[in-house]
Design a protein around this motif. Structure first.
Motif, PDB file in Angstrom:
ATOM      1  N   ALA A  22      67.912 126.055  21.505  1.00 41.50           N
ATOM      2  CA  ALA A  22      67.689 125.167  22.487  1.00 41.50           C
ATOM      3  C   ALA A  22      66.377 125.342  23.255  1.00 41.50           C
ATOM      4  O   ALA A  22      65.492 124.420  23.803  1.00 41.50           O
ATOM      5  CB  ALA A  22      68.903 125.017  23.483  1.00 41.50           C
ATOM      6  N   GLY A  23      65.724 126.533  23.651  1.00 41.45           N
ATOM      7  CA  GLY A  23      64.817 127.061  24.455  1.00 41.45           C
ATOM      8  C   GLY A  23      63.654 126.678  23.595  1.00 41.45           C
ATOM      9  O   GLY A  23      62.604 126.114  24.150  1.00 41.45           O
ATOM     10  N   LEU A  24      63.690 127.026  22.108  1.00 44.99           N
ATOM     11  CA  LEU A  24      62.415 126.619  21.357  1.00 44.99           C
ATOM     12  C   LEU A  24      62.226 125.091  21.210  1.00 44.99           C
ATOM     13  O   LEU A  24      61.137 124.896  21.229  1.00 44.99           O
ATOM     14  CB  LEU A  24      62.864 127.286  19.918  1.00 44.99           C
ATOM     15  N   LEU A  25      63.419 124.520  21.123  1.00 47.89           N
ATOM     16  CA  LEU A  25      63.286 123.030  21.097  1.00 47.89           C
ATOM     17  C   LEU A  25      62.429 122.474  22.393  1.00 47.89           C
ATOM     18  O   LEU A  25      61.639 121.586  22.121  1.00 47.89           O
ATOM     19  CB  LEU A  25      64.487 122.276  20.895  1.00 47.89           C
ATOM     20  N   LEU A  26      62.776 122.770  23.414  1.00 47.09           N
ATOM     21  CA  LEU A  26      62.341 122.464  24.803  1.00 47.09           C
ATOM     22  C   LEU A  26      60.778 122.963  24.770  1.00 47.09           C
ATOM     23  O   LEU A  26      60.005 121.993  25.325  1.00 47.09           O
ATOM     24  CB  LEU A  26      63.046 123.188  25.824  1.00 47.09           C
ATOM     25  N   ALA A  27      60.594 124.163  24.327  1.00 50.01           N
ATOM     26  CA  ALA A  27      59.134 124.709  24.433  1.00 50.01           C
ATOM     27  C   ALA A  27      58.500 123.807  23.335  1.00 50.01           C
ATOM     28  O   ALA A  27      57.283 123.408  23.883  1.00 50.01           O
ATOM     29  CB  ALA A  27      59.107 125.802  23.863  1.00 50.01           C
ATOM     30  N   MET A  28      58.874 123.379  22.505  1.00 52.08           N
ATOM     31  CA  MET A  28      58.104 122.480  21.483  1.00 52.08           C
ATOM     32  C   MET A  28      57.843 120.992  22.064  1.00 52.08           C
ATOM     33  O   MET A  28      56.821 120.576  21.846  1.00 52.08           O
ATOM     34  CB  MET A  28      58.903 122.287  20.074  1.00 52.08           C
ATOM     35  N   VAL A  29      58.734 120.580  22.648  1.00 52.70           N
ATOM     36  CA  VAL A  29      58.782 119.206  23.172  1.00 52.70           C
ATOM     37  C   VAL A  29      57.763 119.310  24.371  1.00 52.70           C
ATOM     38  O   VAL A  29      56.748 118.249  24.413  1.00 52.70           O
ATOM     39  CB  VAL A  29      60.145 118.785  23.729  1.00 52.70           C
TER      40      VAL A  29
END
Length: 66
Positions: A22-29
């Motif tokens: 989830a943190g990786l997804l938010l960082a990519m967004v």
């Protein structure tokens, strides 16, 4: 007793992996989404222009001695 510890460890590992994803997804967004508005709408995300400082003579006139 060993079976209980194993299932708890597996559950905790799954939770850690889920939070990491989830943190990786938010960082990519945040990195790739257009986030600043312009009069024509949202601007595309782009690379930052890097500029090196001036030539060798643009530094301080005298070196610091201390």
């Amino acid at each position: 007793m060993a079976g209980e510890a194993g299932s708890g460890a597996l559950r905790e590992l799954i939770l850690v992996v889920a939070v990491a994803l989830a943190g990786l997804l938010l960082a990519m967004v945040a990195a790739f989404a257009p986030w600043h508005a312009t009069p024509a709408g949202n601007a595309c995300a782009g690379l930052v222009e890097l500029h090196s400082p001036g030539g060798a003579g643009s530094g301080p006139a005298n070196a610091h001695v201390g």
